[in-house]
Write an enzyme that holds these catalytic residues in place. Structure first.
Site, PDB file in Angstrom:
ATOM      1  N   SER A 232     -14.648  -7.244   5.309  1.00 55.62           N
ATOM      2  CA  SER A 232     -13.141  -7.075   5.522  1.00 55.62           C
ATOM      3  C   SER A 232     -13.343  -5.488   6.112  1.00 55.62           C
ATOM      4  O   SER A 232     -11.642  -5.469   6.240  1.00 55.62           O
ATOM      5  CB  SER A 232     -12.537  -6.290   4.090  1.00 55.62           C
ATOM      6  OG  SER A 232     -13.350  -5.993   2.892  1.00 55.62           O
ATOM      7  N   CYS A 233     -13.877  -4.274   6.592  1.00 57.07           N
ATOM      8  CA  CYS A 233     -14.081  -3.537   7.071  1.00 57.07           C
ATOM      9  C   CYS A 233     -13.342  -3.472   8.498  1.00 57.07           C
ATOM     10  O   CYS A 233     -13.689  -4.210   9.054  1.00 57.07           O
ATOM     11  CB  CYS A 233     -14.637  -2.708   7.663  1.00 57.07           C
ATOM     12  SG  CYS A 233     -14.831  -1.361   8.621  1.00 57.07           S
ATOM     13  N   THR A 298      -8.527  -2.177   3.683  1.00 60.81           N
ATOM     14  CA  THR A 298      -7.942  -1.422   4.462  1.00 60.81           C
ATOM     15  C   THR A 298      -6.935  -2.871   4.963  1.00 60.81           C
ATOM     16  O   THR A 298      -7.776  -3.528   5.382  1.00 60.81           O
ATOM     17  CB  THR A 298      -7.780  -0.538   4.900  1.00 60.81           C
ATOM     18  OG1 THR A 298      -9.193  -1.306   5.462  1.00 60.81           O
ATOM     19  CG2 THR A 298      -8.313   0.872   4.626  1.00 60.81           C
ATOM     20  N   CYS A 447      24.881   7.038  -4.062  1.00 59.10           N
ATOM     21  CA  CYS A 447      25.439   5.874  -4.543  1.00 59.10           C
ATOM     22  C   CYS A 447      26.878   4.860  -3.350  1.00 59.10           C
ATOM     23  O   CYS A 447      26.916   3.394  -2.985  1.00 59.10           O
ATOM     24  CB  CYS A 447      25.784   5.146  -6.076  1.00 59.10           C
ATOM     25  SG  CYS A 447      27.370   6.360  -6.459  1.00 59.10           S
ATOM     26  N   CYS A 473      30.439  -5.995  -7.061  1.00 55.62           N
ATOM     27  CA  CYS A 473      29.431  -5.621  -7.316  1.00 55.62           C
ATOM     28  C   CYS A 473      28.250  -7.672  -7.613  1.00 55.62           C
ATOM     29  O   CYS A 473      29.278  -7.926  -9.087  1.00 55.62           O
ATOM     30  CB  CYS A 473      29.149  -4.758  -8.428  1.00 55.62           C
ATOM     31  SG  CYS A 473      26.899  -4.789  -8.956  1.00 55.62           S
TER      32      CYS A 473
END
Length: 502
Positions: A232-233, A298, A447, A473
């Site tokens: 996976s590198c 990563t 908000c 809402c």
């Protein structure tokens, strides 16, 4: 009921989490530097229980604040007072007397706790691993061993930072261990001799079947407890290495089988997130004989393109490259892959080692709930040091005691039933409105702005206080997410959605 967290990182953004903190050296009554570090790592309850029962800060002249490397910027005295007067009294249980609930295992091999260094620079020498073991880490996945020469670039790190300079996302273009195979084997022998109870997970990468087999054999002979196959590198110079393998299930199976021929100790396949789904590679690794899976490595990335030089970071003599992205920013992506693997029936009885953006015990717990039986950490160690193990262990152990859970192993995969790969099965017939707490609200109007321009125009500003229009809402909770003071919170009751007129 678990109490709401009183102190948060934003309360101490100016704190630099010093090495040998001057505030602690100046205080005759407690260790404020250690307590502040615990707050940073979401471990305030356990930290507060270690402070004096009486508020010795109340009449103190605050030498801690005068000696701070940022004099007057970190409210040490008031933070300690809050911990003593508000956090300590609401702690539900006493500090655990033992760390035995943290004991777990990898493929039947005992671990004193689930926390490992992951394969990277943080686990690349004898001295580094020894210091980590002394600090309390249960083991280390040693930086990937290979038989080919490694020549690193300089610089090789870059980052995206938050308001106080802490790393949110981290990029590296670093490769594998630059020690010879023989040098790394000598390190394994020394570590196993001097730290026989610590777990050595040997990360390896071969160029062909023979190398995968030989490296696995050597690691076992020299003291490794298990082998991790680096499929996976993202930073390898040559084709056919690292994540190039992890993207092709047939190669994952082939090289896993080769490694298994070389060793009898457990073998974990470390898979790449640079795919649409990870199950194909995971199942291929299991077909090849893998005893478990490690994830994630990563993520391929580009960050920090300089607007004046037009070069991405890190810049190496006017050039850069796609590199691996890590840090807390990748945690949601890592958890998605961990849950995918954890829910795969083929993983039953297999070990899953989780990593990707873990900084606090709460982060680690999320991975455990999604199926991880061990936890690996790199980027947080690079930023804060091996000392974070104190709060990883302390916080998780306190949580287990708080919840009446005798072993962390009981939590492995406990959250998987709540996860669905799609949103199809979610309830869409009710609304959970937000509510606003006027005693906490400071009247900033964030908000209102967000709801107006990014939501459903359901909040009006009345005398600098938010007022909800329930007819508009939809319960999206954007207002809760953007509120800087925590004054917006979910209400306690769901209500049926209004029926639309035909």
């Amino acid at each position: 009921m678990i109490p709401k967290q009183i102190l948060k990182r934003r309360d101490m953004l100016s704190c630099l989490l010093c090495m040998d903190p001057p505030c602690s050296n100046a205080c005759p009554a407690m260790d404020p530097g250690r307590a502040l570090r615990s707050v940073w790592f979401d471990n305030e309850d356990a930290a507060a229980l270690r402070l004096p029962e009486e508020n010795v800060c109340r009449d103190c002249s605050a030498p801690c604040e005068r000696e701070c490397v940022r004099p007057g910027q970190v409210p040490v005295r008031s933070l300690m007072s809050t911990m003593i007067e508000k956090v300590r009294p609401q702690a539900e249980v006493a500090l655990p007397e033992t760390e035995s609930p943290l004991a777990c295992d990898i493929c039947g091999i005992p671990l004193e706790n689930p926390f490992f260094l992951s394969s990277s620079v943080v686990a690349s020498t004898y001295d580094m691993c020894a210091r980590a073991f002394e600090a309390g880490w249960a083991g280390a996945c040693f930086k990937t061993i290979c038989s080919f020469e490694i020549h690193e670039a300089s610089p090789r790190f870059s980052a995206i930072t938050g308001d106080n300079g802490s790393i949110i996302g981290f990029k590296n273009i670093e490769q594998l261990s630059d020690h010879s195979v023989a040098e790394n084997m000598e390190i394994f022998r020394r570590l196993k001799k001097n730290y026989p109870t610590k777990f050595i997970l040997a990360s390896i990468m071969g160029q062909n079947e023979a190398e995968w087999e030989e490296l696995a054999r050597l690691c076992e002979e020299n003291g490794a407890d298990a082998v991790e196959l680096n499929f996976s590198c993202p930073n390898m110079q040559e084709d056919g290495l690292g994540s190039d393998i992890g993207q092709i299930p047939e190669l994952v199976e082939q090289f896993t089988r080769a490694a298994k021929r070389g060793t009898k100790i457990p073998v974990l396949a470390k898979l790449t997130p640079n795919v649409a789904e990870m199950s194909s590679a995971a199942v291929a690794a299991l077909r090849g004989g893998a005893d478990g899976i490690s994830a994630i490595n990563t993520i391929k990335s580009i960050i920090g393109v300089n607007p004046y030089t037009l070069v991405s970071a890190p810049a190496v003599k006017g050039k850069s490259a796609v590199g691996g992205y890590s840090g807390n920013a990748v945690k949601p992506i890592a958890l998605r892959f961990i849950s995918e693997i954890g829910q795969n029936p083929a993983m039953k009885g297999k070990h899953l080692s989780g990593m990707g953006g873990i900084e606090t015990w709460k982060d680690a717990l999320e991975f455990i709930l999604m199926g991880a039986g061990s936890i690996q950490v790199t980027t947080a160690v690079m930023q804060y040091g091996y000392r974070i193990i104190d709060d990883l262990k302390d916080g998780l152990n306190y949580y287990l005691s708080q919840m009446g859970i005798r072993s962390v192993k009981y939590l492995i995969g406990a959250g998987l039933d709540s996860i669905s790969a799609t949103t199809d099965g979610l309830n869409r017939e009710t609304i959970l409105f937000p509510q606003f707490h006027p005693d906490i609200c400071v009247g900033c109007g964030r908000c209102v702005v967000s709801c107006s321009d990014g939501g459903h125009q359901a909040i009006r500003f009345d005398n600098r206080k938010p007022k909800l229009d329930g007819s508009r809402c939809v319960g999206c909770h954007l207002c809760i997410l953007v509120c800087p003071t925590g004054a917006a919170a979910p209400s306690k009751k769901r209500i049926p959605k209004p029926q639309k007129n035909n």
